[in-house]
Design a protein around this motif. Sequence first.
Motif, PDB file in Angstrom:
ATOM      1  N   GLY A  41       0.796  -1.217   0.000  1.00  0.00           N
ATOM      2  CA  GLY A  41       0.000   0.000   0.000  1.00  0.00           C
ATOM      3  C   GLY A  41       0.826   1.263   0.000  1.00  0.00           C
ATOM      4  O   GLY A  41       0.302   2.347  -0.247  1.00  0.00           O
ATOM      5  N   ASP A  42       2.099   1.151   0.279  1.00  0.00           N
ATOM      6  CA  ASP A  42       3.013   2.302   0.251  1.00  0.00           C
ATOM      7  C   ASP A  42       4.050   2.052  -0.830  1.00  0.00           C
ATOM      8  O   ASP A  42       5.084   1.437  -0.589  1.00  0.00           O
ATOM      9  CB  ASP A  42       3.681   2.486   1.616  1.00  0.00           C
ATOM     10  CG  ASP A  42       4.503   3.770   1.703  1.00  0.00           C
ATOM     11  OD1 ASP A  42       4.848   4.334   0.642  1.00  0.00           O
ATOM     12  OD2 ASP A  42       4.813   4.186   2.831  1.00  0.00           O
ATOM     13  N   GLU A  43       3.734   2.500  -2.045  1.00  0.00           N
ATOM     14  CA  GLU A  43       4.605   2.215  -3.179  1.00  0.00           C
ATOM     15  C   GLU A  43       5.993   2.816  -3.013  1.00  0.00           C
ATOM     16  O   GLU A  43       6.981   2.239  -3.471  1.00  0.00           O
ATOM     17  CB  GLU A  43       3.964   2.728  -4.477  1.00  0.00           C
ATOM     18  CG  GLU A  43       2.819   1.886  -4.976  1.00  0.00           C
ATOM     19  CD  GLU A  43       3.253   0.478  -5.346  1.00  0.00           C
ATOM     20  OE1 GLU A  43       4.346   0.299  -5.920  1.00  0.00           O
ATOM     21  OE2 GLU A  43       2.512  -0.469  -5.032  1.00  0.00           O
ATOM     22  N   VAL A  44       6.090   3.960  -2.372  1.00  0.00           N
ATOM     23  CA  VAL A  44       7.397   4.585  -2.179  1.00  0.00           C
ATOM     24  C   VAL A  44       8.230   3.749  -1.208  1.00  0.00           C
ATOM     25  O   VAL A  44       9.425   3.523  -1.424  1.00  0.00           O
ATOM     26  CB  VAL A  44       7.254   6.033  -1.677  1.00  0.00           C
ATOM     27  CG1 VAL A  44       8.622   6.622  -1.330  1.00  0.00           C
ATOM     28  CG2 VAL A  44       6.570   6.893  -2.733  1.00  0.00           C
ATOM     29  N   ALA A  45       7.611   3.264  -0.136  1.00  0.00           N
ATOM     30  CA  ALA A  45       8.334   2.418   0.821  1.00  0.00           C
ATOM     31  C   ALA A  45       8.814   1.139   0.147  1.00  0.00           C
ATOM     32  O   ALA A  45       9.943   0.681   0.392  1.00  0.00           O
ATOM     33  CB  ALA A  45       7.444   2.090   2.014  1.00  0.00           C
ATOM     34  N   LEU A  46       7.980   0.542  -0.719  1.00  0.00           N
ATOM     35  CA  LEU A  46       8.384  -0.661  -1.447  1.00  0.00           C
ATOM     36  C   LEU A  46       9.519  -0.355  -2.424  1.00  0.00           C
ATOM     37  O   LEU A  46      10.428  -1.169  -2.620  1.00  0.00           O
ATOM     38  CB  LEU A  46       7.198  -1.239  -2.203  1.00  0.00           C
ATOM     39  CG  LEU A  46       6.293  -2.196  -1.419  1.00  0.00           C
ATOM     40  CD1 LEU A  46       5.020  -2.497  -2.201  1.00  0.00           C
ATOM     41  CD2 LEU A  46       7.019  -3.486  -1.068  1.00  0.00           C
ATOM     42  N   PHE A  47       9.456   0.810  -3.047  1.00  0.00           N
ATOM     43  CA  PHE A  47      10.528   1.238  -3.956  1.00  0.00           C
ATOM     44  C   PHE A  47      11.851   1.399  -3.191  1.00  0.00           C
ATOM     45  O   PHE A  47      12.913   0.967  -3.665  1.00  0.00           O
ATOM     46  CB  PHE A  47      10.100   2.540  -4.646  1.00  0.00           C
ATOM     47  CG  PHE A  47      11.208   3.507  -4.941  1.00  0.00           C
ATOM     48  CD1 PHE A  47      12.196   3.213  -5.878  1.00  0.00           C
ATOM     49  CD2 PHE A  47      11.254   4.739  -4.300  1.00  0.00           C
ATOM     50  CE1 PHE A  47      13.208   4.126  -6.162  1.00  0.00           C
ATOM     51  CE2 PHE A  47      12.258   5.648  -4.577  1.00  0.00           C
ATOM     52  CZ  PHE A  47      13.245   5.338  -5.500  1.00  0.00           C
ATOM     53  N   ILE A  48      11.793   1.982  -2.000  1.00  0.00           N
ATOM     54  CA  ILE A  48      12.999   2.130  -1.177  1.00  0.00           C
ATOM     55  C   ILE A  48      13.523   0.751  -0.777  1.00  0.00           C
ATOM     56  O   ILE A  48      14.728   0.472  -0.828  1.00  0.00           O
ATOM     57  CB  ILE A  48      12.709   2.964   0.087  1.00  0.00           C
ATOM     58  CG1 ILE A  48      12.299   4.393  -0.279  1.00  0.00           C
ATOM     59  CG2 ILE A  48      13.916   2.964   1.021  1.00  0.00           C
ATOM     60  CD1 ILE A  48      13.384   5.245  -0.862  1.00  0.00           C
ATOM     61  N   TYR A  49      12.605  -0.133  -0.405  1.00  0.00           N
ATOM     62  CA  TYR A  49      12.986  -1.504  -0.018  1.00  0.00           C
ATOM     63  C   TYR A  49      13.692  -2.198  -1.179  1.00  0.00           C
ATOM     64  O   TYR A  49      14.757  -2.797  -1.015  1.00  0.00           O
ATOM     65  CB  TYR A  49      11.734  -2.267   0.412  1.00  0.00           C
ATOM     66  CG  TYR A  49      11.971  -3.711   0.750  1.00  0.00           C
ATOM     67  CD1 TYR A  49      12.828  -4.075   1.787  1.00  0.00           C
ATOM     68  CD2 TYR A  49      11.322  -4.728   0.042  1.00  0.00           C
ATOM     69  CE1 TYR A  49      13.039  -5.416   2.103  1.00  0.00           C
ATOM     70  CE2 TYR A  49      11.522  -6.058   0.355  1.00  0.00           C
ATOM     71  CZ  TYR A  49      12.388  -6.399   1.387  1.00  0.00           C
ATOM     72  OH  TYR A  49      12.610  -7.720   1.701  1.00  0.00           O
ATOM     73  N   ARG A  50      13.088  -2.130  -2.369  1.00  0.00           N
ATOM     74  CA  ARG A  50      13.702  -2.741  -3.554  1.00  0.00           C
ATOM     75  C   ARG A  50      15.086  -2.154  -3.813  1.00  0.00           C
ATOM     76  O   ARG A  50      16.044  -2.876  -4.095  1.00  0.00           O
ATOM     77  CB  ARG A  50      12.803  -2.498  -4.770  1.00  0.00           C
ATOM     78  CG  ARG A  50      13.375  -2.958  -6.087  1.00  0.00           C
ATOM     79  CD  ARG A  50      12.437  -2.651  -7.242  1.00  0.00           C
ATOM     80  NE  ARG A  50      12.804  -1.461  -7.973  1.00  0.00           N
ATOM     81  CZ  ARG A  50      12.028  -0.417  -8.190  1.00  0.00           C
ATOM     82  NH1 ARG A  50      10.815  -0.372  -7.673  1.00  0.00           N
ATOM     83  NH2 ARG A  50      12.458   0.611  -8.897  1.00  0.00           N
ATOM     84  N   SER A  51      15.202  -0.851  -3.708  1.00  0.00           N
ATOM     85  CA  SER A  51      16.476  -0.178  -3.964  1.00  0.00           C
ATOM     86  C   SER A  51      17.552  -0.664  -3.007  1.00  0.00           C
ATOM     87  O   SER A  51      18.688  -0.942  -3.413  1.00  0.00           O
ATOM     88  CB  SER A  51      16.299   1.339  -3.832  1.00  0.00           C
ATOM     89  OG  SER A  51      15.297   1.816  -4.704  1.00  0.00           O
ATOM     90  N   ASN A  52      17.195  -0.758  -1.728  1.00  0.00           N
ATOM     91  CA  ASN A  52      18.162  -1.207  -0.725  1.00  0.00           C
ATOM     92  C   ASN A  52      18.631  -2.628  -0.988  1.00  0.00           C
ATOM     93  O   ASN A  52      19.810  -2.956  -0.807  1.00  0.00           O
ATOM     94  CB  ASN A  52      17.571  -1.103   0.679  1.00  0.00           C
ATOM     95  CG  ASN A  52      17.292   0.321   1.125  1.00  0.00           C
ATOM     96  OD1 ASN A  52      16.531   0.548   2.062  1.00  0.00           O
ATOM     97  ND2 ASN A  52      17.876   1.304   0.465  1.00  0.00           N
TER      98      ASN A  52
END
Length: 699
Positions: free
Chosen positions: A24-35
């Motif tokens: 539900g938090d696409e930005v948080a998932l994007f940060i997770y993927r990036s890390n």
Amino acid sequence: MEKTLTFQHVSYLWDEAKALELAGDEVALFIYRSNLLGADLRLTNYAGGNTSCKITEIDPVTGQPVEVMWVKGSGGDIGTLTKAGCANLYVEKLHQLKHRYRGLEFEDEMVALFNHCLFDPKCAAPSIDTPLHGLLPFKHIDHLHPDALIAIAASKDGEQIMKEIWGDTMAWLPWQRPGFDLGLQLEKVVKENPGLRGVILGGHGLFTWGDTSYASYLNTLEVIEQAATYLEANYGQKRPVFGGAKSESLSPEERRAQAAKLMPTLRGLASQQRRMLGHFTDDARVLEFVNSHDLPRLARLGTSCPDHFLRTKIRPLVLDPEQLTQDDVRAYLEKEFDAYRQDYTAYYERSKHDNSPALRDPNPVVILLPGVGMFSFAKDKQTARVAAEFYTNAINVMKGAEAVSEYQGLPEQEAFDIEYWLLEEAKLQRMPKPKSLSGQVAYVTGGTGGIGKAICEVLLQNGACVVAVDRDRLEETQTDLRKRYGKDNALTASINVTDAETIAESLRQSVLQFGGVDTVVNCAGLSISKPLADTTQADWDILNDVLVKGQFLVSQAAVEILRQQKLGGSIVNIASKNGLVAGPNNVAYGTAKAAQQHMTRLLAAELGPDRIRVNTVNPDAVLRGSKIWEGDWAAGRAKAYGVSVEDLPAHYAKRTLLGEEVLAEDIAKAVLVFVDDQLAKSTGNILNVDGGVAMAFVR
């Protein structure tokens, strides 16, 4: 969706439970993927590449939904990326910049226009790669610099190899400097080739994407895995890797000994414009390359990916191990450094433009030695370590490219235009001003005790790297200092200051970790307070061994390194007010402290021509946290002065002119004054930090 996936050449780190927490938090998932992507150096190097996602936000002005892109900001690292490190921009406004774009000659003016596309004006600064993400239609995009992909991207037959592996599902764009035009080229190739899973940028890297963070992550891993598998199947098929071995590696112990022997000289030569810190690695991948027949040819070709040579310079300095067996090793190294500087200067002169920034430091960053390994030197330890990691990435790229085709470095002019890009220069100019001890290495004996650790902390706070040597508390001290001041900046090592071999070994660790040493603080000590009749020969011997002999042995060993560097240096000896003031029940300790003080003067007189300054700091009554108060000393001093142990702090403070208790931090600040060039022309001096004891006045 599968819960687990197995890869041979990349790390699958996606945790479905963690992802569900972020749902539900696409930005948080994007940060997770990036890390996750940044955690695997096979996927991209430190601060290399960038990632993005596009989401719907409510425009704060119109109240209407708008498409906003979140993308890694300028200078960040996807492995440690947070929301604060991201830029966020209106996607529609990025597309509208097409009407403002005036062509390749005007690329640089577009960067300033990115700021007019910001959704949140307080977000991180957008990078030059922003349009490469913004002009593509995909929700989630990964732009990485994987060794396996760059090996193909830097191959003479790269486009053909790409088609052999992926058919029509991948597209190829020839080398072009990052910028708005490259974003337009990416947009064009995607429109003309529906169904692509990614694009390879010649000589540069990889773009992949997906409809969700997970889909993009999985697509990225699969493409890199397929490239790495293809390369592995070809290693050694056409010819031996790197043409086979020409040299043999020394044993690990011999490599370490040779590196420690050479590094201070290398560091001194690399520090002709500013003091540098060093890093050494004898990684198996490095040894395979430096020992090979192809080393001279490939090293001369230079690196390909812009991220590589921005960190490492376009090519390394390669040393001849045979020359290092001669009598005058320094003369050989000076000649090689001079030749490198001349070559780099010539590269600058034939490539520069009318508006190019001035010539930068022409000294090598990366130095390769067959049989031993790789040295790298930079303004701080992290940058030196990362430079070595980047050149290891370049080695991986050359290995893969040579296995399947022929490696091609960037054309020299293209490399120069990246290295001396005005936007890159502007980024360098925005860097924070160096701290007063940046680039310096401090070696502190007694470094885990109260005063010693306080000295380490003050030196770290002012930019130094620190080697804290002591007998105990090593692991906990190293963990604490690294946690607070950075994992690259602190080291602890075991030492017995009365034993020359443990001193030599701890200094070798300092050299191998940081390249050398600049400041030596002799803080190791103990205290015994007894009347003359009760003072044993053992008391006398241990005090003089630790305080006097220890200071002598450490200084003697450290000065050898300081002289090898030819960068000057500083020695600070932590003595005591008791070396100046006669008091009861103190004959052995006071005598040893007086010897320490006079040794300072003797060393200052001898080492001045080497620009090595030697000074003394005299503490008095540092009670809180100090090791010397943990034993019988406090009781002995309390008895001598007729007070209780509990009343000692107040007793000592009351007898001073300032009426102040002296703390370990006060001693550390006095050391700082001597070593950070505030007193650059002071040597042979004594600085009392005792709250003001008139009997201890030197003059």
